[in-house]
Design a protein around this motif. Structure first.
Motif, PDB file in Angstrom:
ATOM      1  N   HIS A  47       0.850  -1.314  -0.195  1.00  0.00           N
ATOM      2  CA  HIS A  47      -0.098   0.024   0.062  1.00  0.00           C
ATOM      3  C   HIS A  47       0.930   1.371   0.101  1.00  0.00           C
ATOM      4  O   HIS A  47       1.701   1.422   0.729  1.00  0.00           O
ATOM      5  N   ASP A  48       0.406   2.278  -0.739  1.00  0.00           N
ATOM      6  CA  ASP A  48       1.145   3.532  -0.828  1.00  0.00           C
ATOM      7  C   ASP A  48       0.233   4.422  -0.371  1.00  0.00           C
ATOM      8  O   ASP A  48      -0.941   4.804  -0.920  1.00  0.00           O
ATOM      9  N   LEU A  49       0.288   4.832   1.060  1.00  0.00           N
ATOM     10  CA  LEU A  49      -0.682   5.819   1.701  1.00  0.00           C
ATOM     11  C   LEU A  49      -0.815   7.101   1.009  1.00  0.00           C
ATOM     12  O   LEU A  49      -2.065   7.721   1.082  1.00  0.00           O
ATOM     13  N   LYS A  50       0.315   7.585   0.305  1.00  0.00           N
ATOM     14  CA  LYS A  50       0.333   8.889  -0.264  1.00  0.00           C
ATOM     15  C   LYS A  50      -0.612   9.101  -1.378  1.00  0.00           C
ATOM     16  O   LYS A  50      -1.405   9.804  -1.829  1.00  0.00           O
ATOM     17  N   ALA A  51      -0.376   8.000  -2.688  1.00  0.00           N
ATOM     18  CA  ALA A  51      -0.775   7.803  -3.670  1.00  0.00           C
ATOM     19  C   ALA A  51      -2.337   7.214  -3.614  1.00  0.00           C
ATOM     20  O   ALA A  51      -3.306   7.279  -4.308  1.00  0.00           O
ATOM     21  N   LYS A  52      -2.421   6.564  -2.295  1.00  0.00           N
ATOM     22  CA  LYS A  52      -3.814   5.906  -2.338  1.00  0.00           C
ATOM     23  C   LYS A  52      -3.942   4.570  -3.308  1.00  0.00           C
ATOM     24  O   LYS A  52      -5.129   4.466  -3.750  1.00  0.00           O
ATOM     25  N   ARG A  53      -2.805   3.934  -3.541  1.00  0.00           N
ATOM     26  CA  ARG A  53      -3.017   2.891  -4.646  1.00  0.00           C
ATOM     27  C   ARG A  53      -2.286   1.736  -3.686  1.00  0.00           C
ATOM     28  O   ARG A  53      -1.574   2.055  -2.955  1.00  0.00           O
TER      29      ARG A  53
END
Length: 456
Positions: free
Chosen positions: A413-419
């Protein structure tokens, strides 16, 4: 190997190598693996509150519905119901048993992310010969090359009574995952709105370290051989990757080759390590994210923080069922919580901090290692500003036909990109991972063989 041969081999290796970091434990300590501890080094007893039970050998027999190798795994705990569900609304009530990454997932996706908590079942198991080798390793294994390699370890966990963070991470890197496996599976990069496309590969892995017909002297610094052919989409089909994974990657870096179907050429891939982006992951996974962590540990200082009780993904048979479609599983932001299962287990917490003068996109990494297997169940990854950036989780289950307890899906999970990126999907394939074939040997995993098979 006879004792005098061990002494001779050890003297030779020590005379040729850089000074080792002594790690072998005493016979008295190793004997704990036969009573107080499990054969792989976990606490055999349950916890004080009673919601983590004692280990009683794990899950070693398939249910009656399981009939042949490669069959999708019937859920032995299909009748289990969640004890409770953690949500953003009640997270503080359970925060003692959550990772920082899990807390961040609730904050990032407060309306949709949840963790259904089930009865803890300590299903982790391995064959007796792996247990026997682990006991021997406890008495002989050592770290070498400033902790970047292993000496005298073979066919089992090298440091079941780990004394530092490097030993713990080597336990993860070398943990039991079978001897030879084949699998057709897909990985996907999931966009913010939940859209995705599949990249499907055929994988073959031979764990040289666990070949029963070999010995320490036969390893030739090879941990495993990995071969992967891309089957879809059409624009990528025919490409392939071959990896020779070394035990000491500082002394002898990972060897990797790529096959380009259009050019029909095999080329070396010298940069497939550390924070090299993985093309199929659309920027969401780096080379050493794979398997939660892999490769050389030399760019970090490692610390064994201690042990704690955490809710981690475990016994995720529903998530890997062939009765479940990819559309059922993949949702915006994260997997469909209705198909996930979390249990309370004890984990070793290991922190890795980037060494001064070293380069990596992750400046700090915190890993949570399942005490029963030494496999990383969750990872929190921090950027150069010290902010939590990515959260990775391994959705574990026991492949009872061997047995081996390993991941069925890895999610990044990439929390900044929300992907997020998902690796290991095979619900819609005719077969799942198959451990039954005889290992073909190192001649099968060569650049010339890669070229020959790529031309088919």
């Amino acid at each position: 190997m006879k004792k005098n041969n061990w002494i001779a081999a050890g003297a030779l290796a020590l005379s040729l190598a850089a000074p080792s970091l002594m790690a072998a434990v005493s016979v008295e300590q190793a004997e704990r693996l036969k009573n107080e501890l499990t054969p792989l080094g976990a606490e055999r007893a349950g916890n004080k509150s009673g919601d983590i039970p004692p280990w009683r050998g794990g899950l070693t027999l398939p249910p009656v519905e399981y009939s042949k190798a490669g069959q999708h795994h019937p859920d032995p705990y299909a009748a289990d119901k969640p004890l409770f569900t953690i949500t953003a609304a009640n997270m503080k009530q359970y925060q003692e048993f959550l990772t920082d990454g899990q807390k961040a997932m609730f904050k990032t996706y407060p309306d949709t992310f949840r963790m259904p908590i089930y009865q803890t079942r300590r299903t982790a198991a391995a064959p007796e010969w792996v247990y026997d080798n682990t006991y021997k390793n406890a008495l002989r294994a050592e770290l070498a090359e400033n902790g970047n390699g292993l000496l005298y370890a073979y066919g089992g966990i090298p440091f079941p009574i780990a004394q530092n963070g490097l030993e713990a991470i080597w336990n993860h890197i070398t943990r039991w995952r079978g001897v030879y496996l084949t699998r057709r599976a897909s990985e996907i990069a999931v966009q913010v709105n939940g859209d995705y496309s599949l990249v499907t590969v055929q994988q073959e892995v031979e764990f040289n370290y666990y070949r029963q017909d070999r010995s320490i002297n036969d390893l030739d610094n090879i941990l495993f051989y990995y071969l992967s052919f891309t089957k879809a989409p059409a624009r990528l089909a025919g490409g392939a990757v071959l990896v020779h994974e070394t035990l000491n990657q500082v002394d002898e870096p990972r060897q990797a080759w790529g096959y380009n179907a259009g050019q029909r050429r095999v080329r070396r891939a010298p940069n497939l390590a550390y924070d090299t982006p993985i093309a199929a992951a659309d920027g969401l996974r780096y080379a050493d994210d794979t398997d939660m962590f892999n490769g050389a540990p030399d760019r970090y200082d490692w610390k064994l923080v201690g042990k704690k009780e955490v809710y981690i993904p475990y016994n995720n048979y529903k998530l890997s069922s062939n009765q479940t479609s990819y559309d059922d599983i993949i949702k915006p932001g994260h997997l469909n919580p209705g198909f996930t299962r979390y249990e309370k287990h004890r984990v070793w917490v290991v922190e890795a901090n980037l060494k001064e003068g070293s380069r990596h996109v992750y400046h700090k990494r915190r890993f949570y290692l399942d005490e029963d297997t030494w496999g990383i169940a969750a990872a929190d990854l921090y950027d150069s500003a010290g902010e939590l950036w990515r959260v990775n989780m391994a959705y574990i289950k026991t492949f009872y036909e061997l047995p081996v307890t390993w991941t069925t899906l890895d999610v990044f999970h990439d929390l900044k990109a929300k992907r997020y990126h998902v690796q290991g999907l095979d619900n819609e394939e005719q077969k799942t991972i198959d451990f039954s074939d005889k290992p073909p040997g190192e001649r099968y995993f060569t650049p010339s063989e890669l070229r020959r098979r790529g031309r088919r």
